[in-house]
Motif scaffolding. Sequence first.
Motif, PDB file in Angstrom:
ATOM      1  N   TRP A 234      12.132 -33.649  17.240  1.00  0.00           N
ATOM      2  CA  TRP A 234      12.506 -34.573  16.736  1.00  0.00           C
ATOM      3  C   TRP A 234      14.174 -33.946  17.014  1.00  0.00           C
ATOM      4  O   TRP A 234      15.111 -34.698  17.477  1.00  0.00           O
ATOM      5  CB  TRP A 234      12.567 -34.697  15.038  1.00  0.00           C
ATOM      6  CG  TRP A 234      11.492 -35.154  15.110  1.00  0.00           C
ATOM      7  CD1 TRP A 234      10.568 -34.860  13.653  1.00  0.00           C
ATOM      8  CD2 TRP A 234      10.959 -36.870  15.257  1.00  0.00           C
ATOM      9  NE1 TRP A 234       9.625 -35.764  14.062  1.00  0.00           N
ATOM     10  CE2 TRP A 234       9.829 -37.068  14.387  1.00  0.00           C
ATOM     11  CE3 TRP A 234      11.867 -38.122  15.827  1.00  0.00           C
ATOM     12  CZ2 TRP A 234       9.165 -38.013  14.541  1.00  0.00           C
ATOM     13  CZ3 TRP A 234      11.091 -38.890  16.312  1.00  0.00           C
ATOM     14  CH2 TRP A 234       9.937 -39.559  15.577  1.00  0.00           C
ATOM     15  N   THR A 235      14.052 -32.296  17.738  1.00  0.00           N
ATOM     16  CA  THR A 235      15.436 -32.049  18.155  1.00  0.00           C
ATOM     17  C   THR A 235      15.566 -31.558  19.659  1.00  0.00           C
ATOM     18  O   THR A 235      16.512 -31.437  20.024  1.00  0.00           O
ATOM     19  CB  THR A 235      15.634 -30.556  17.598  1.00  0.00           C
ATOM     20  OG1 THR A 235      14.544 -29.378  18.271  1.00  0.00           O
ATOM     21  CG2 THR A 235      15.182 -29.881  15.928  1.00  0.00           C
ATOM     22  N   ALA A 240      15.236 -37.139  20.227  1.00  0.00           N
ATOM     23  CA  ALA A 240      17.447 -37.075  19.066  1.00  0.00           C
ATOM     24  C   ALA A 240      18.335 -38.339  19.453  1.00  0.00           C
ATOM     25  O   ALA A 240      18.191 -39.619  18.748  1.00  0.00           O
ATOM     26  CB  ALA A 240      17.565 -36.176  18.711  1.00  0.00           C
ATOM     27  N   ALA A 275      12.637 -35.929  10.996  1.00  0.00           N
ATOM     28  CA  ALA A 275      13.967 -35.054  11.719  1.00  0.00           C
ATOM     29  C   ALA A 275      14.591 -34.707  10.436  1.00  0.00           C
ATOM     30  O   ALA A 275      15.539 -34.007  10.602  1.00  0.00           O
ATOM     31  CB  ALA A 275      14.354 -36.216  12.383  1.00  0.00           C
TER      32      ALA A 275
END
Length: 318
Positions: A234-235, A240, A275
Amino acid sequence: MAFLSSRRGRARLAPELDDAGLGRLLKSLQAATGAGTIATTDLYMAQVSRLLDQGGADWDRRTHRLSVLAHCLSASHGPRAWATREPRNASALVLSAWAQLERGRSLGRPQDAVGIIGSCLRAAELAPKDPTPWVVLLGLSRLERRSQPEVFSLWHEVLTRDRWNRAAYLSMLRFLGPQEMGSRVQVLDFVDAVRAGAPADAPCAATELTAEVLHYQSVLARGGVEALMARTHWTHFSTAQALGRAVCTWGRPGAVRHAAAVADLNLLAYALMAAERRVEARPVFEVINGTVAAWPWSAGGDPVSEFERARIRSGAGV
């Protein structure tokens, strides 16, 4: 979509989502099933037919209702009995075929592929503008591991009738994934094409975020070091961005109104919690108000329990 107050609602699994008419029908059918009368009464056929006729040419709503009914009635011989009684009723034919498809999915293979195809083609003749017979044929082609040209041909039949059909897009997404007949690269290409062409509030708008959640869950399922590092998914910049777009588009009450919008909001809440974006997840949980969609929560165990744990962690409604 009917949004309730921000008061915290009891978490409950609701395949009908916020479709009150469908919810009432499911309760009635469950009662009839328990009494052993579902396949022998005219009441069963009349109730289902009435609900499906209410939507008219709202193909998004019709697809949602047929999908839920087919899943809930997959173990019943009621849909086939209805189709036998009314062989020129397109709704009866599609529901029967879809229920058989759902039963085939649970077994890993269709029991009567020829019968499913025949019912769908007859329904398509009776209601040529209706995309749902082609949605069922698309699902059958995936179950039978048909070639990509065959599957894409059926997908285009759906799109000709309902350009942004949610079920068709999500079906193609899974078909193009590495677990079926494609690859991660094909998934990304497909998602790029959908994002470039579909309106932000289209029923298929969750295609991109669905792809990200599926990939995230596949990494978790591998276990080991990969699973421990899954949160870093999720980074990534593109991931994102996808999550941010969903928050901006869907995060407000009333922003999405298609039939399965609550399921997409469940998806968004799940992704935000994965996330660790708890502050952004909080208002999404409040909009959902306890209406739980089985997936994606079921990947971690009981969906209601997983949903409730995530909601508590977000601080929603407290």
